[in-house]
Design a protein around this motif. Structure first.
Motif, PDB file in Angstrom:
ATOM      1  N   THR A 186       3.991 -12.517   0.021  1.00  0.00           N
ATOM      2  CA  THR A 186       4.914 -11.508   0.014  1.00  0.00           C
ATOM      3  C   THR A 186       4.345  -9.862   0.273  1.00  0.00           C
ATOM      4  O   THR A 186       4.775  -9.134   1.016  1.00  0.00           O
ATOM      5  N   SER A 187       2.976  -9.948   0.010  1.00  0.00           N
ATOM      6  CA  SER A 187       2.292  -8.605   0.028  1.00  0.00           C
ATOM      7  C   SER A 187       1.846  -8.663   1.829  1.00  0.00           C
ATOM      8  O   SER A 187       1.952  -7.390   2.223  1.00  0.00           O
ATOM      9  N   VAL A 188       1.852  -9.725   2.260  1.00  0.00           N
ATOM     10  CA  VAL A 188       1.654  -9.490   3.914  1.00  0.00           C
ATOM     11  C   VAL A 188       2.970  -9.465   4.534  1.00  0.00           C
ATOM     12  O   VAL A 188       3.107  -8.489   5.632  1.00  0.00           O
ATOM     13  N   LEU A 189       4.149  -9.856   4.043  1.00  0.00           N
ATOM     14  CA  LEU A 189       5.426  -9.499   4.514  1.00  0.00           C
ATOM     15  C   LEU A 189       5.460  -7.859   4.277  1.00  0.00           C
ATOM     16  O   LEU A 189       6.324  -7.083   5.089  1.00  0.00           O
ATOM     17  N   ILE A 190       5.045  -7.355   3.041  1.00  0.00           N
ATOM     18  CA  ILE A 190       5.272  -5.807   2.621  1.00  0.00           C
ATOM     19  C   ILE A 190       4.377  -5.228   3.874  1.00  0.00           C
ATOM     20  O   ILE A 190       5.319  -4.104   4.658  1.00  0.00           O
ATOM     21  N   LEU A 191       3.188  -5.619   4.319  1.00  0.00           N
ATOM     22  CA  LEU A 191       2.605  -5.147   5.456  1.00  0.00           C
ATOM     23  C   LEU A 191       3.365  -5.011   6.654  1.00  0.00           C
ATOM     24  O   LEU A 191       3.309  -4.008   7.480  1.00  0.00           O
ATOM     25  N   PHE A 192       3.936  -6.257   6.819  1.00  0.00           N
ATOM     26  CA  PHE A 192       4.986  -6.324   8.317  1.00  0.00           C
ATOM     27  C   PHE A 192       5.687  -5.332   8.249  1.00  0.00           C
ATOM     28  O   PHE A 192       6.085  -4.680   9.463  1.00  0.00           O
ATOM     29  N   PHE A 193       6.571  -4.994   7.185  1.00  0.00           N
ATOM     30  CA  PHE A 193       7.559  -3.913   7.383  1.00  0.00           C
ATOM     31  C   PHE A 193       7.013  -2.532   7.214  1.00  0.00           C
ATOM     32  O   PHE A 193       7.713  -1.502   7.584  1.00  0.00           O
ATOM     33  N   ILE A 194       5.712  -2.447   6.782  1.00  0.00           N
ATOM     34  CA  ILE A 194       5.115  -1.062   6.920  1.00  0.00           C
ATOM     35  C   ILE A 194       4.930  -0.592   8.086  1.00  0.00           C
ATOM     36  O   ILE A 194       5.180   0.549   8.667  1.00  0.00           O
TER      37      ILE A 194
END
Length: 252
Positions: free
Chosen positions: A127-135
């Motif tokens: 989930t945190s890597v997915l958030i990084l992708f959207f950042i």
């Protein structure tokens, strides 16, 4: 030396002098990593041959984090100095970082399917890597409106990096803890070698791609300025010609 590196013409000369050397060295590292990753390193007794995906998944994940840290440093320097090259580096890094993060998610999904039975679970690290992708695309979007706001947004997003790194230690997740640490390694000694080679190859790939993309943006700005100058000179000549013709016609 500091001001020399920040001048645009340095980026104009650097690719021509060193790009082919760096690209060739990166290809050499990749070729050196193929043999030990496929034929030397043993397969995992639980995961089988599927474990070999870590040789590209782990380096890509590391680069996605390193690129964001470099982008955050560049954003801080931009806020302090207002030098446009720092803003350009942040912009190019966001594009490359988004690609590495997407590649991390895709390879992680292919690794997780036979292990977990699904391509995706709402694991803390995933989930945190997915958030990084959207950042990353979020930073690119903000830069279209304001470089200052984008730089502040990138600095705030830096909070997500330690969450990605230490989530396996802070919470009970499906991801295993890091196999390589300062205390040694829990995997076969032949396995870190291709990971290190691929990580170095990705590092050089990121560096040369960032420089070439920044150079392309600078050249596009220069071409736009030259085109405007040509159009301005052409308009001035037309005005002078029109004024001269009018003056001659009135005199007759």
């Amino acid at each position: 030396m500091y001001f020399e590196l920040l001048r645009p013409y340095f980026l104009m000369l650097c690719p021509f002098r060193y790009a082919q050397i760096i690209i060739g060295f990166r290809r050499f590292l990749t070729a050196m990593a193929i043999y030990p990753s496929i034929w030397v390193a043993p397969s995992d007794f639980q995961q089988g041959e599927n474990s070999r995906i870590i040789y590209v998944h782990v380096p890509a994940a590391r680069m996605s984090l390193l690129i964001y840290i470099a982008m955050a440093i560049s954003s801080v320097l931009f806020l302090l100095t207002k030098h446009p090259l720092f803003q350009l580096f942040s912009k190019t890094s966001a594009k490359i970082g988004a690609l590495f993060t997407l590649f991390t998610l895709i390879t992680g999904g292919f690794w997780g399917k036979p292990m977990w039975g699904t391509f995706w679970v709402w694991d803390t690290r995933l989930t945190s890597v997915l958030i990084l992708f959207f950042i990353y695309p979020g930073a690119l979007r903000f830069q279209e409106f304001s470089a200052d706001v984008a730089s502040i947004f990138i600095c705030i997003g830096l909070i997500n990096i330690p969450i990605i790194k230490f989530s396996v230690n802070w919470w009970n997740t499906l991801h295993q803890p890091s196999s390589i640490s300062q205390f040694g390694t829990s995997i076969h000694i032949s396995m870190p070698i291709p990971i290190l080679l691929i990580s170095t190859s990705f590092f050089f790939l990121t560096g040369i791609s960032s420089i070439l993309e920044t150079r392309r943006i600078i050249l596009s700005f220069s071409g736009f300025s030259v085109k405007n100058q040509i159009n301005l000179q052409s308009n001035n000549r037309k005005q002078v010609f029109f004024y001269t013709n009018n003056k001659s016609s009135k005199s007759t």
